[in-house]
Design a protein around this motif. Structure first.
Motif: not given
Length: 660
Positions: A567-573, A558-565, A490-501
């Motif tokens: 377990q699984s969840w359906l997350v809006q993203c 806008h959905q993510r089916h997540v499989f982790y450790d 990023r020019s003159n900015l922190d490379a920050t991203r926001l994700f809303a779940f």
């Protein structure tokens, strides 16, 4: 041996039969309905023939169409699988009339075991232990009540032609008998076209133990030991294992010998299962005999090393049994779990949908998956919602339990709700782990099994954010334009991203700051040092604070089916935006809880009804669901008609609650 066989079935069992036939060099012919045009069993067979519309009555239950398909294809024999026409005497006779070999028992045996009442009379003659009760033809209500009073409560009223838990009532007091009898007879008549019932003593804390038997056309008959099928929901099996835990060698032999007697009494040929109800003291009683291969036959195969479908084919071709009784032995322990598209928290209501992602655990010496579907296939409302059977084997029960828990942990399905996480809790619950088995286990372990949805842990949200960054990077890496390169500069900015779940009603914002080593991830005030790499379109290796784990993410818009450790969840993203707030449903409407067919409208538009009044009945996947009034109110409008096919969530009735 046969050159070509037709499989008069669908789904998992059709695929299972094709596997053995192919190994033996036998060509297979599949039949399919319009709903199954692209199904896995159609793809696997050497040829496939369309036999009618989606409704099973016009396709898989059409004797005329299946016989015609067999003749057209030149099939020498028909394997009926299980369910549908597998125990239908008219179908068996039609095969004989068409000079086509039926891979199953003779008509007389099917007929003898088709009626619970007639079967028990035959077993009594063969000295097979019977539950105390009345199995006669006198159906006078007062007489039947008198019999129940003499037997002693609690008793079971059972439809003589019943199965699958239908046409069955538990009666605990003499005062309740008359009403239960009327209800049972009505259901028996509607389900089986026969309201004949029998009365039996109800065995408290019963176990369901069954014996696999096999007989040939040369007078030989053996048993292949027992299976415990006690763990059930809605009177239908969900976990099975072999051998049955806690049985002594003497009891095992006694039950096996009784099962062989039962088979010989019917002049049996082929594969069959003699089912017993067993009390806490080890006393056992004949319940029924299934004149076909059972859904749970793989656990027997795993402990004996035998292919029971191959045995069926050889016996039907006139060959003797491959082994004698003294050549059969039990090795190790096997457990089977039925993977269903269903909602355990909604009384195991069937679910439908497209399999956006389907990845069962790999088949090994210890793990076997018998599946009727592949990724991209659909679970429709027309048939049983079983997706697959997961079978594990190991040297003893404890090790088999560990194998099952691990296999369930790695079973990934997205696009349709399943019972996989429920099965994990069930296999790991104290009663099952300790082999404290009976048919009420799920009820007894209710608090352990039915728990609130698991909240998504912060680590999973962090890993999901990393997967989003990795996926974006992999999509743009091939592009040469500097404006398309996704390297977080990023020019003159922190490379920050926001994700809303969003998961259920829980909203989380994840902040990702690019660092020379990867990212710094903030979730709910907790900070993780993160990096990782993409292993494919849906697979990622994510490291959080040095702990690396695989993650599967199935993405839609806008959905993510997540499989982790495990377990699984359906997350809006959403990316760089606040989470969307779901609109509340209009509580004045009554919606379909599942896709199905409207089979009855029980109230009229304009009518005033009280709370819990039945309004409408849906039918789907072998079950009926009655929608009742949520409160006192008025039926303003009926939005459907009898015979309509409705989708999940469809508005069915416009309902106005009464003013408080």
């Amino acid at each position: 041996m046969f050159n070509r066989i037709l499989i008069a079935n669908r789904g998992e069992i059709a695929c299972r039969i094709i596997k053995t036939a192919r190994r033996l060099g036998i060509e297979t012919v599949a039949v399919y309905s319009e709903a199954d045009r692209n199904s896995r069993h159609v793809r696997l067979a050497d040829q496939a023939i369309l036999i009618g519309p989606a409704a099973s009555a016009q396709s898989y239950l059409s004797i005329e169409k299946i016989i015609a398909a067999a003749k057209t294809s030149g099939a020498e024999a028909i394997h009926p699988g299980y369910g549908f026409l597998s125990e239908n005497t008219a179908f068996r006779q039609a095969c004989d009339d068409a000079d086509i070999v039926f891979i199953g028992p003779p008509t007389a045996a099917i007929k003898a075991m088709g009626s619970k009442s007639a079967a028990k009379k035959l077993m009594e003659t063969a000295n097979v232990p019977l539950t105390p009760g009345y199995h006669g033809d006198n159906q006078d209500a007062d007489f039947l009540k008198q019999q129940a009073d003499q037997i002693g409560y609690p008793v079971l009223i059972k439809a003589a032609a019943g199965g699958g838990g239908k046409g069955m009532r538990l009666v605990e007091r003499t005062e309740d008998f008359a009403a239960s009898l009327v209800s049972c007879k009505q259901e028996a008549s509607a389900s089986f076209g026969d309201d004949l019932v029998l009365i039996e003593k109800y065995i408290t804390q019963p176990r369901h133990v069954e014996i696999q038997i096999f007989a040939d056309q040369h007078g030989n008959c053996v048993h292949l030991f027992e299976r415990d099928c006690s763990v059930q929901r809605r009177h239908q099996k969900i976990l099975e294992e072999a051998p049955a835990p806690g049985l002594s060698a003497e009891l095992r032999n006694t039950m096996g010998e009784a099962a062989v007697k039962a088979a010989q009494a019917t002049g049996y040929v082929g594969a069959g299962t003699v089912e017993f109800i067993m009390g806490p003291a080890g006393n056992f009683y004949f319940m029924e005999m299934n004149t076909r291969l059972q859904v749970e036959h793989p656990v027997t195969e795993m402990i004996t090393g035998q292919d029971l479908v191959e045995w069926q084919l050889r016996v039907a071709a006139g060959q003797p049994l491959p082994l004698s009784q003294d050549q059969l032995h039990v090795t190790g322990h096997a457990i089977e779990a039925r993977i269903y598209a269903e909602s355990p928290d909604k009384d195991f209501m069937p679910a439908t949908g497209k399999l956006l992602h389907y990845q069962p655990p790999a088949n090994t010496r210890y793990v076997r998956v018998d599946s009727g579907v592949e990724e991209g296939d659909a679970i429709t409302p027309f048939y049983d919602p079983m997706i697959a059977k997961l079978i594990v084997w190991d040297e003893d029960r404890d090790n088999a339990l560990a194998r099952m828990l691990q296999a369930l942990k790695h079973y990934e399905v997205a696009g349709v709700q399943t019972n996989i996480q429920f099965l994990s809790r069930l296999v790991g619950c104290p009663a099952f782990m300790q082999a404290d088995l009976d048919t009420a286990l799920i009820i007894r372990q209710h608090d352990h099994l039915f728990v609130p949805p698991t909240p998504v842990p912060d680590t999973a949200f962090a890993a999901l954010a990393v997967s989003e960054l990795l996926r974006e990077a992999s999509q743009h890496n091939a592009e040469t334009s500097p404006w398309a390169i996704n390297d977080n500069w990023r020019s003159n900015l922190d490379a920050t991203r926001l994700f809303a779940f969003q998961h259920d009603d829980h909203n989380v914002t994840v902040r990702a700051l690019a660092t020379p080593q990867g990212w710094s991830i903030d979730v709910n005030g907790q900070r993780f040092t993160a990096d990782g790499n993409a292993l494919g379109d849906q697979k990622f290796r994510v490291c959080l604070d040095g702990r690396c784990q695989d993650l599967t993410v199935v993405s839609t818009e806008h959905q993510r089916h997540v499989f982790y450790d495990g377990q699984s969840w359906l997350v809006q993203c959403t990316h760089d935006l606040p989470p969307q707030v779901a609109q509340e449903q209009d509580d004045k409407g009554l919606q379909a809880p599942m896709p199905g067919i409207v089979v009855a409208l029980l109230a009229e538009a304009g009518s005033h009804v009280t709370r819990n009044t039945p309004l409408l009945t849906l039918s789907a996947m072998k079950m009926e669901y009655t929608i009742s009034a949520p409160s006192d109110g008025v039926i303003r409008k009926l939005l459907c008609a009898v015979g309509d096919q409705v989708d999940d969530g469809a508005d069915l009735i416009e309902f106005e609650p009464s003013a408080a």
